[in-house]
Enzyme design. Structure first.
Site, PDB file in Angstrom:
ATOM      1  N   GLU A 167      21.135 -78.633  49.585  1.00 39.35           N
ATOM      2  CA  GLU A 167      21.738 -79.910  49.192  1.00 39.35           C
ATOM      3  C   GLU A 167      22.809 -80.421  50.153  1.00 39.35           C
ATOM      4  O   GLU A 167      24.003 -80.436  49.825  1.00 39.35           O
ATOM      5  CB  GLU A 167      22.353 -79.784  47.794  1.00 39.35           C
ATOM      6  CG  GLU A 167      21.367 -79.427  46.725  1.00 39.35           C
ATOM      7  CD  GLU A 167      21.950 -79.551  45.313  1.00 39.35           C
ATOM      8  OE1 GLU A 167      23.156 -79.817  45.198  1.00 39.35           O
ATOM      9  OE2 GLU A 167      21.191 -79.392  44.357  1.00 39.35           O
ATOM     10  N   GLU A 356      15.260 -76.019  42.610  1.00 38.11           N
ATOM     11  CA  GLU A 356      16.264 -75.789  41.552  1.00 38.11           C
ATOM     12  C   GLU A 356      16.037 -76.769  40.425  1.00 38.11           C
ATOM     13  O   GLU A 356      15.799 -77.955  40.673  1.00 38.11           O
ATOM     14  CB  GLU A 356      17.695 -76.033  42.046  1.00 38.11           C
ATOM     15  CG  GLU A 356      18.346 -74.894  42.748  1.00 38.11           C
ATOM     16  CD  GLU A 356      19.811 -75.181  43.087  1.00 38.11           C
ATOM     17  OE1 GLU A 356      20.482 -75.947  42.346  1.00 38.11           O
ATOM     18  OE2 GLU A 356      20.271 -74.644  44.101  1.00 38.11           O
TER      19      GLU A 356
HETATM   20  C1  BGC Z   1      23.614 -76.230  43.418  1.00 37.66           C
HETATM   21  C2  BGC Z   1      23.916 -74.952  42.679  1.00 37.66           C
HETATM   22  C3  BGC Z   1      24.649 -75.277  41.385  1.00 37.66           C
HETATM   23  C4  BGC Z   1      23.735 -76.123  40.525  1.00 37.66           C
HETATM   24  C5  BGC Z   1      24.328 -76.481  39.169  1.00 37.66           C
HETATM   25  C6  BGC Z   1      23.088 -77.328  42.521  1.00 37.66           C
HETATM   26  O1  BGC Z   1      23.584 -78.532  42.952  1.00 37.66           O
HETATM   27  O2  BGC Z   1      22.749 -75.989  44.483  1.00 37.66           O
HETATM   28  O3  BGC Z   1      24.640 -74.106  43.509  1.00 37.66           O
HETATM   29  O4  BGC Z   1      25.092 -74.149  40.719  1.00 37.66           O
HETATM   30  O5  BGC Z   1      23.466 -77.327  41.194  1.00 37.66           O
HETATM   31  O6  BGC Z   1      25.464 -77.237  39.300  1.00 37.66           O
END
Ligand code: BGC
Length: 445
Positions: A167, A356
């Site tokens: 990101e 993610e």
């Molecule tokens: C990040 C993670 C973070 C998750 C939840 C993402 O933007 O890559 O490191 O924990 O969001 O906030």
């Protein structure tokens, strides 16, 4: 009810983590300080003064944690390499204990039949480099490239799946414009120079991996979200367009050889023109094998003249009376579906992996169990959206849940719990949540 098999036999299922959020051992075994170690101690901006010093103690518990990945049924484990654990001063001296640690983590994955995906940068810049300007400094690119070389040469025989940056919009905006994440810098000048260096790092990193790792599967990951105008008024539509340009287009377009996005928005236009020579366009682009989409929520945007530069304002889920998580983020699987479609419309993207997706809720252990039906419902809704997009022909090849266990959630400290496994940070006891068992059932039945 959807089944994992609906996604096809080649679809990969993983769970994602990041070094600074889980490892701990922050100032031992030769590791140098990262910007998160120093920021959490000095800035006063982390809830309850929490720090990543111990986090989940993954450094010592990686074997049992990788066993959990397997037990939950995942075949992919995504983790990041801590740059200051390999290079305590950011460049130069290599920490052999750090090198050994990631060999052990990789070997343990392979022993347990888990495919490792390595993220090269998940926000924990060596403090020594921040002292020289961090991502705003011209020298960051040669330092990053040297780090990528070391990782590629050291682990490239065993690890084939790589994610260059996590990101870039996240760490450049929160850390260099808004100052709410490490290193706490603010302002547009810092932001735009960090953006440019990060965009170069991303493409350079891809090229280094391609040269050093045979048969590599190389990606990079973007935070992105569907941007919905609050009304159809011209001012709301334009505000939503500006936010989309920043959040969704700023990094993917130069990566695809399109240069930085220009719009009717003069701030972006200026930045884009400044970097529009063929040399910039060439260096900023790389032919990634996959693009990582990281999505949690859609954003509803309204024009607001009082917000400097962007003149846009998020209308929070709570005030719109729609469901939201403990982070205040709207729960809406259609947002993931829409952003997958938006990215898939770039014809040069070869394949998409959702690197993610997940949700924080205020779960607690009661009688030895964590009942988290909201998280299960969240995953069901978002997975249905992925399947819908896939069935419409989008080339989506994998999905990674965020995250294995409750961890150090950046500015939220240990308060926001995203894990499939509950962690008691006092005793480091792991307890699989109902959502973890749901995944086990989903993936193994
Ligand atoms: C990040 C993670 C973070 C998750 C939840 C993402 O933007 O890559 O490191 O924990 O969001 O906030």
């Amino acid at each position: 009810m959807i089944k994992a098999s609906d996604f096809g036999p080649d679809f990969s299922w993983g769970v994602a983590t990041a070094a600074a959020q889980i490892e701990g051992a922050a100032d031992t075994y030769g590791k140098g300080p990262s910007i998160w170690d120093t920021f959490s101690l000095r800035s006063g901006k982390i809830k309850k003064g929490h720090t990543p010093a111990i986090a989940c103690d993954f450094y010592h518990q990686y074997k049992t944690d990788i066993a959990l990945v397997k037990l939950l049924g995942f075949s992919v484990f995504r983790f990041s390499i801590s740059w200051p654990r390999i290079l305590p001063y950011g460049e130069g001296l290599v920490n052999e204990e750090g090198i050994r640690f990631y060999h052990e983590v990789i070997d343990e994955c392979l022993r347990q039949g888990i495919t490792p995906y390595i993220t090269l940068y998940h926000w924990d810049l060596p403090e020594a480099l921040e002292a020289e300007g961090g991502w705003t400094a011209f020298g960051i690119n040669s330092a990053f490239n040297a780090f990528v070389h070391i990782c590629a040469k050291t682990y490239g025989d065993k690890v084939k799946n790589w994610i260059v940056l996590n990101e870039p919009f996240g760490f450049t905006s929160l850390g260099y414009m808004l100052g709410i994440h490490a290193p706490g810098k603010t302002g547009l000048t810092n932001f735009f120079s960090a953006v440019h260096h990060a965009a170069i790092a991303q493409a350079d990193g891809g090229r280094i991996l391609r040269a050093e790792v045979s048969n590599a599967n190389i990606g990079t990951s973007f935070s992105c979200c569907e941007v919905i105008p609050y009304t159809q008024s011209e001012s709301d539509l334009l505000a939503a367009q500006r936010v989309d340009c920043l959040m969704n287009r700023l990094f993917i377009e130069p990566t695809l050889g399109m240069g930085y996005p220009g719009t009717d928005w003069e701030v972006m236009e200026k930045f884009s023109i400044q970097h529009s020579t063929w040399r910039h366009t060439e260096r900023l682009s790389f032919d990634f094998d996959f693009i990582g989409i990281q999505n949690y929520f859609p954003l509803t945007i309204k024009y607001n003249a009082f917000i400097p530069v962007i003149q846009a304002w998020e209308v929070k889920a709570k005030s719109r009376k729609v469901p939201y998580t403990a982070m205040g983020w709207e729960i809406n699987g259609n947002g993931l579906y829409q952003i997958l479609k938006q990215f898939a419309a770039y014809s040069k993207i070869k394949s998409i992996v959702i690197t993610e997706n997940g949700a924080a809720f205020a779960d607690k252990i009661t009688d030895g169990a964590v009942h988290d039906p909201e998280r299960i419902a969240y995953f069901q809704e978002y997975l249905a959206a992925v399947l819908k997009a896939k069935n419409e022909g989008l080339n989506i090849s994998g999905y990674m849940a965020w995250t294995l266990m409750d961890n150090f959630e950046w500015a939220e400290g240990f308060n926001a719990r995203f894990g499939l496994v509950h962690n008691d940070f006092k005793t480091q006891t792991r307890t699989i949540k109902d959502s973890g068992y749901w995944w086990q059932q989903f993936l193994t039945c």
